[in-house]
Write an enzyme that holds these catalytic residues in place. Structure first.
Site, mmCIF file in Angstrom:
data_model
loop_
_atom_site.group_PDB
_atom_site.id
_atom_site.type_symbol
_atom_site.label_atom_id
_atom_site.label_comp_id
_atom_site.label_asym_id
_atom_site.label_seq_id
_atom_site.Cartn_x
_atom_site.Cartn_y
_atom_site.Cartn_z
ATOM 1 N N THR A 151 1.051 -1.231 0.061
ATOM 2 C CA THR A 151 0.153 -0.170 0.074
ATOM 3 C C THR A 151 0.874 1.421 0.043
ATOM 4 O O THR A 151 1.066 2.126 1.097
ATOM 5 C CB THR A 151 -0.881 -0.035 1.068
ATOM 6 O OG1 THR A 151 -0.197 -0.166 2.234
ATOM 7 C CG2 THR A 151 -1.958 -1.067 1.186
ATOM 8 N N ASN A 210 2.285 3.273 14.696
ATOM 9 C CA ASN A 210 3.466 3.572 14.229
ATOM 10 C C ASN A 210 3.653 5.317 14.364
ATOM 11 O O ASN A 210 4.855 5.871 14.602
ATOM 12 C CB ASN A 210 3.431 3.528 12.593
ATOM 13 C CG ASN A 210 3.882 2.097 12.315
ATOM 14 O OD1 ASN A 210 4.473 1.355 13.221
ATOM 15 N ND2 ASN A 210 3.434 1.462 11.178
ATOM 16 N N ASN A 212 15.059 12.014 20.787
ATOM 17 C CA ASN A 212 16.144 12.732 20.110
ATOM 18 C C ASN A 212 16.275 13.947 20.485
ATOM 19 O O ASN A 212 17.313 14.545 20.771
ATOM 20 C CB ASN A 212 16.005 12.809 18.729
ATOM 21 C CG ASN A 212 16.261 11.342 17.875
ATOM 22 O OD1 ASN A 212 17.267 10.527 18.604
ATOM 23 N ND2 ASN A 212 15.727 10.994 16.897
ATOM 24 N N PHE A 238 -9.552 15.603 27.924
ATOM 25 C CA PHE A 238 -9.585 17.080 27.908
ATOM 26 C C PHE A 238 -7.866 17.653 28.103
ATOM 27 O O PHE A 238 -7.082 16.705 28.056
ATOM 28 C CB PHE A 238 -10.408 17.670 28.937
ATOM 29 C CG PHE A 238 -10.590 19.318 28.785
ATOM 30 C CD1 PHE A 238 -10.574 19.803 27.737
ATOM 31 C CD2 PHE A 238 -10.439 19.848 30.073
ATOM 32 C CE1 PHE A 238 -10.947 21.420 27.413
ATOM 33 C CE2 PHE A 238 -10.806 21.280 29.958
ATOM 34 C CZ PHE A 238 -10.892 21.958 28.614
ATOM 35 N N GLY A 258 -3.261 20.587 32.409
ATOM 36 C CA GLY A 258 -3.185 21.852 33.244
ATOM 37 C C GLY A 258 -2.356 21.680 34.306
ATOM 38 O O GLY A 258 -1.598 20.691 34.455
ATOM 39 N N CYS A 309 2.557 22.038 37.059
ATOM 40 C CA CYS A 309 3.906 21.616 36.827
ATOM 41 C C CYS A 309 3.894 21.403 35.150
ATOM 42 O O CYS A 309 4.826 21.973 34.750
ATOM 43 C CB CYS A 309 3.814 20.323 37.566
ATOM 44 S SG CYS A 309 3.899 20.383 39.442
ATOM 45 N N LYS A 335 4.412 24.506 33.219
ATOM 46 C CA LYS A 335 5.546 25.375 33.503
ATOM 47 C C LYS A 335 6.947 24.708 33.331
ATOM 48 O O LYS A 335 7.689 25.190 32.757
ATOM 49 C CB LYS A 335 5.632 25.671 35.007
ATOM 50 C CG LYS A 335 6.869 26.013 35.717
ATOM 51 C CD LYS A 335 6.458 26.336 37.229
ATOM 52 C CE LYS A 335 6.623 25.080 38.131
ATOM 53 N NZ LYS A 335 7.574 24.475 38.397
ATOM 54 N N LYS A 347 -7.619 18.815 38.117
ATOM 55 C CA LYS A 347 -7.510 17.226 38.479
ATOM 56 C C LYS A 347 -8.524 17.228 39.312
ATOM 57 O O LYS A 347 -8.701 17.794 40.273
ATOM 58 C CB LYS A 347 -6.034 16.939 38.825
ATOM 59 C CG LYS A 347 -5.842 15.583 38.768
ATOM 60 C CD LYS A 347 -4.598 15.137 39.525
ATOM 61 C CE LYS A 347 -3.565 14.912 38.621
ATOM 62 N NZ LYS A 347 -2.316 14.428 39.309
ATOM 63 N N ARG A 379 -4.727 26.373 39.431
ATOM 64 C CA ARG A 379 -3.739 26.984 38.622
ATOM 65 C C ARG A 379 -3.626 26.478 37.289
ATOM 66 O O ARG A 379 -3.525 25.021 37.071
ATOM 67 C CB ARG A 379 -2.367 26.686 39.365
ATOM 68 C CG ARG A 379 -2.343 27.504 40.655
ATOM 69 C CD ARG A 379 -1.063 27.287 41.409
ATOM 70 N NE ARG A 379 -1.106 25.957 41.922
ATOM 71 C CZ ARG A 379 -0.198 25.319 42.637
ATOM 72 N NH1 ARG A 379 0.959 26.073 42.763
ATOM 73 N NH2 ARG A 379 -0.367 24.283 43.034
HETATM 74 N N1 LIG Z 1 7.231 -4.626 5.866
HETATM 75 C C1 LIG Z 1 6.761 -4.507 7.048
HETATM 76 O O1 LIG Z 1 7.451 -4.452 8.169
HETATM 77 C C2 LIG Z 1 5.388 -4.259 7.519
HETATM 78 C C3 LIG Z 1 4.781 -4.598 8.702
HETATM 79 C C4 LIG Z 1 3.527 -4.442 8.997
HETATM 80 C C5 LIG Z 1 2.703 -4.047 8.003
HETATM 81 N N2 LIG Z 1 3.127 -3.951 6.615
HETATM 82 C C6 LIG Z 1 2.130 -3.573 5.715
HETATM 83 O O2 LIG Z 1 2.028 -4.758 4.937
HETATM 84 C C7 LIG Z 1 1.815 -4.448 3.671
HETATM 85 C C8 LIG Z 1 2.509 -5.402 2.773
HETATM 86 O O3 LIG Z 1 3.982 -4.939 3.045
HETATM 87 P P1 LIG Z 1 5.135 -5.486 2.381
HETATM 88 O O4 LIG Z 1 6.319 -4.956 3.106
HETATM 89 O O5 LIG Z 1 4.950 -7.132 2.590
HETATM 90 O O6 LIG Z 1 4.926 -5.300 0.735
HETATM 91 P P2 LIG Z 1 5.960 -5.838 -0.255
HETATM 92 O O7 LIG Z 1 6.024 -4.698 -1.074
HETATM 93 O O8 LIG Z 1 7.327 -6.282 0.206
HETATM 94 O O9 LIG Z 1 5.167 -6.878 -0.886
HETATM 95 C C9 LIG Z 1 3.923 -6.815 -1.722
HETATM 96 C C10 LIG Z 1 3.671 -7.982 -2.638
HETATM 97 O O10 LIG Z 1 2.413 -7.735 -3.161
HETATM 98 C C11 LIG Z 1 2.455 -8.208 -4.477
HETATM 99 N N3 LIG Z 1 1.377 -7.917 -5.195
HETATM 100 C C12 LIG Z 1 1.108 -6.703 -5.501
HETATM 101 N N4 LIG Z 1 -0.205 -6.563 -6.227
HETATM 102 C C13 LIG Z 1 -0.659 -7.929 -6.233
HETATM 103 C C14 LIG Z 1 -1.545 -8.581 -6.797
HETATM 104 N N5 LIG Z 1 -2.822 -7.684 -7.574
HETATM 105 N N6 LIG Z 1 -1.811 -9.759 -6.736
HETATM 106 C C15 LIG Z 1 -0.772 -10.529 -5.976
HETATM 107 N N7 LIG Z 1 0.121 -9.977 -5.440
HETATM 108 C C16 LIG Z 1 0.238 -8.663 -5.730
HETATM 109 C C17 LIG Z 1 3.707 -7.690 -5.019
HETATM 110 O O11 LIG Z 1 4.094 -8.277 -6.295
HETATM 111 C C18 LIG Z 1 4.678 -7.987 -3.941
HETATM 112 O O12 LIG Z 1 5.361 -9.200 -3.825
HETATM 113 C C19 LIG Z 1 1.757 -3.051 3.627
HETATM 114 O O13 LIG Z 1 0.444 -2.535 3.519
HETATM 115 C C20 LIG Z 1 2.506 -2.378 4.684
HETATM 116 O O14 LIG Z 1 2.422 -1.005 4.894
HETATM 117 C C21 LIG Z 1 4.424 -4.189 6.263
#
Ligand SMILES: NC(=O)c1ccc[n+]([C@@H]2O[C@H](COP(=O)([O-])OP(=O)(O)OC[C@H]3O[C@@H](n4cnc5c(N)ncnc54)[C@H](O)[C@@H]3O)[C@@H](O)[C@H]2O)c1
Length: 429
Positions: free
Chosen positions: A93, A220, A231, A268, A271, A274, A277, A330, A337
Site C-alpha cells: 500500500t 506507528n 532525540n 481534555f 493543566g 507543573c 511550567k 484534576k 492553577r
Molecule cells: N514490511 C513491514 O515490515 C510491514 C509490517 C507491517 C505491515 N506492513 C504492511 O503490509 C503491507 C505489505 O507490505 P510488504 O512490506 O510485505 O510489501 P511488499 O512490497 O514487500 O510486498 C507486496 C507484494 O504484493 C504483491 N502484489 C501486488 N499486487 C498484487 C496483486 N494484485 N496480486 C498479487 N500480489 C500482488 C507484490 O508483487 C509484492 O510481492 C503494506 O500495507 C505494509 O504497509 C508491512
C-alpha cells in the site's frame, strides 16, 4: 484434509515481507498455505522451498515447511481462493505522490477474490493484513460483493487484521505479537480467525473494523513520536553535558507514569502548576542553547487546540445555560492553577453565557496563595457561579459539561440520560 480442527487452508495474496513471513509462520502452526503473487519469480521461490525476502531465520523456516508439504504458491488467484477457507491480503500500500495511500493492489485483489467466490459455495473469510486507513475494508467488501454476487456477513466476511512485525525481527515479532487484533462484526468469522491464531500466546481482541484499521497508524505514529521526543531530549542533554542515553534509560524504568497507560486516555487538555511550567522551562533551555525542539514546541499548541475544540463544542450546542461539573485541573483536588476549563469558562462568560459550576473540592473562600491569585486573575467573581449543590447545577442548565467527575456526580450525570444535553470532556462517563 487436516486432522486438527484448528488447522485451516489459507491463501495469502502478496508474497513480500508480510506475506512471506505469514506463510512460513502460519505453516509452522499447522495450517496449509497457498501463496499468490503477480510476480512469477516470487511464486517460483516459494515453490522451491525458498523465501522471497532476506530476513533472520526465514530460509530455514521456509525450507522446513516446504518439506512438510504445507507450503505452495501460484499466480492463479481463483485456484487459491477455491482451495482455502481464509484469504489474507498482504499486498503493498505505497504512498501516492500527494501522500495518499495507493490502494490499487488491494482493490485488484478484492476483484479477483470476488470473481473466485462466485464459484464457491462455502463461507470464506478475507483478512486484510496490509496497512489500510479506516473505511478500506468496507470498500473491499463492496468490491467482493459486486464481483461475486454474494453477501458480506453471510457468504463471506472481510476482517481487518493488522500486522505488527518489524523487519529484522519479523519471525520473532510474528510469533510474539502484543495482541491479535480482529476487526470484524460477524461472530462466525471471528471464530475462524481464532482458529488461525490458536497457537499464538497473545490476547485475542475482536473489535470494530475501523478501530482495527486505525490501530497500526496510531502505533506507528506513537513510535515516531517516541523517537523524535527522545532525540530532542538527547540534543538538549548533549549541549548541557548530560548523558542523554543514561537519562532516557532511567526515564524508562518509571513504568508507573512514563512507560505506562498513564496520560494516554483521550480526554481534555492538561493543566496544573507543573506540566505547563516545566514544559516551557525545557523548551527555553533548548532555545537558549540555539537548539530547535519542534516536538516539545508542538505540545503546547496541541493542548491549546484541545481547549479551542472544547469551547467550540460547547458553543455549537446552541444553548445559553451551561453547567460545569469539575473546575480544578484534576479530580479530587482544589488546584485551579492553569486549569484548562477555567480558560474555557472565562471565554464563555465574556460571550454572555449563563454559567453554574459544581466542584465538591473547590471552596473559593478557602483558596490561598498562588491558587487564589490565579483564579482571581482569570475570573474575579468566580464565587458567584459556584455552588456545592450538584442538583442545582443540573436543574439550572440546558447543557452539562463534564470536566472531571467524582463517583457520585458520575452516577447522577449518567442518570440524566437524554433529559439534559451532556458534553463529556473527561471521557469518563
Ligand atoms: N514490511 C513491514 O515490515 C510491514 C509490517 C507491517 C505491515 N506492513 C504492511 O503490509 C503491507 C505489505 O507490505 P510488504 O512490506 O510485505 O510489501 P511488499 O512490497 O514487500 O510486498 C507486496 C507484494 O504484493 C504483491 N502484489 C501486488 N499486487 C498484487 C496483486 N494484485 N496480486 C498479487 N500480489 C500482488 C507484490 O508483487 C509484492 O510481492 C503494506 O500495507 C505494509 O504497509 C508491512
Amino acid at each position: 484434509m487436516n486432522n486438527n480442527s484448528n488447522h485451516l487452508r489459507i491463501s495469502i495474496f502478496g508474497l513480500g515481507y508480510v506475506g512471506c513471513v505469514g506463510i512460513g509462520c502460519l505453516a509452522s502452526q499447522g495450517h496449509t498455505m497457498i501463496g499468490v503473487d503477480r510476480q512469477q519469480s516470487k511464486v517460483d521461490f516459494i515453490n522451491s522451498g525458498k523465501a522471497t525476502i532476506i530476513e533472520k531465520d526465514i530460509d530455514g523456516l521456509m525450507e522446513q515447511q516446504y518439506q512438510a508439504g504445507r507450503v505452495s504458491a501460484s499466480t492463479d488467484s481463483k485456484k487459491a481462493v477455491l482451495e482455502s477457507e481464509v484469504s489474507f491480503i498482504c499486498v503493498g500500500t505505497p504512498s501516492t505522490s500527494q501522500g495518499h495511500l495507493n490502494l490499487n493492489a488491494i482493490y485488484k485483489v478484492a476483484e479477483e477474490i470476488g470473481a473466485a467466490l462466485k464459484e464457491k459455495n462455502a463461507q470464506h473469510v478475507v483478512a486484510v493484513r496490509s496497512t489500510v486507513l479506516p473505511g478500506t475494508c468496507e470498500k473491499v467488501a463492496a468490491i467482493i460483493a459486486e464481483h461475486s454476487g454474494k453477501a458480506e456477513g453471510i457468504d463471506f466476511a472481510v476482517v481487518s487484521n493488522p500486522e505488527f512485525l518489524r523487519e529484522g525481527s519479523a519471525i520473532k515479532d510474528y510469533r510474539n505479537p502484543p495482541f491479535t487484533l480482529i476487526g470484524c462484526q460477524h461472530d462466525w468469522a471471528v471464530e475462524t480467525m481464532r482458529k488461525v491464531y490458536a497457537e499464538l500466546d497473545a490476547p485475542f481482541l475482536p473489535v470494530a473494523v475501523p478501530l482495527a484499521e486505525m490501530m497500526k497508524y496510531v502505533c506507528n505514529s506513537f513510535h515516531a513520536l517516541k523517537i523524535t521526543f527522545a532525540n530532542e531530549v538527547g540534543n538538549i542533554c548533549d549541549t548541557l553535558g548530560i548523558d542523554g542515553r543514561q537519562l532516557m534509560e532511567i526515564f524508562c524504568k518509571d513504568t508507573k507514569l512514563n512507560i505506562s497507560p498513564a496520560y494516554l486516555k483521550p480526554g481534555f487538555a492538561y493543566g496544573g502548576s507543573c506540566l505547563p511550567k516545566d514544559l516551557k522551562a525545557l523548551r527555553t533551555i533548548a532555545h537558549d542553547n540555539y537548539l530547535k525542539s519542534p516536538v516539545l514546541h508542538a505540545i503546547e499548541s496541541s493542548n491549546e487546540y484541545q481547549k479551542d475544540l472544547a469551547l467550540n463544542k460547547i458553543m455549537e450546542a446552541g444553548k445559553r445555560k451551561l453547567g460545569f461539573i469539575g473546575l480544578a485541573f484534576k479530580a479530587g483536588t482544589d488546584d485551579l492553577r492553569e486549569s484548562p476549563i477555567v480558560e474555557v469558562i472565562e471565554k464563555l462568560l465574556g460571550k454572555g453565557y449563563e454559567i453554574s459550576i459544581y466542584d465538591p473540592h473547590v471552596h473559593i473562600s478557602q483558596l490561598t496563595g498562588a491558587n487564589k491569585e490565579y483564579i482571581q486573575s482569570k475570573i474575579p467573581y468566580i464565587s458567584r457561579f459556584i455552588t456545592n449543590d450538584l442538583d442545582e447545577v443540573i436543574n439550572a442548565s440546558e447543557v452539562l459539561v463534564s470536566v472531571n467527575v467524582d463517583a457520585t456526580s458520575r452516577e447522577k450525570l449518567k442518570a440524566q440520560g437524554n433529559t439534559t444535553q451532556l458534553i463529556d470532556l473527561s471521557g469518563s462517563l
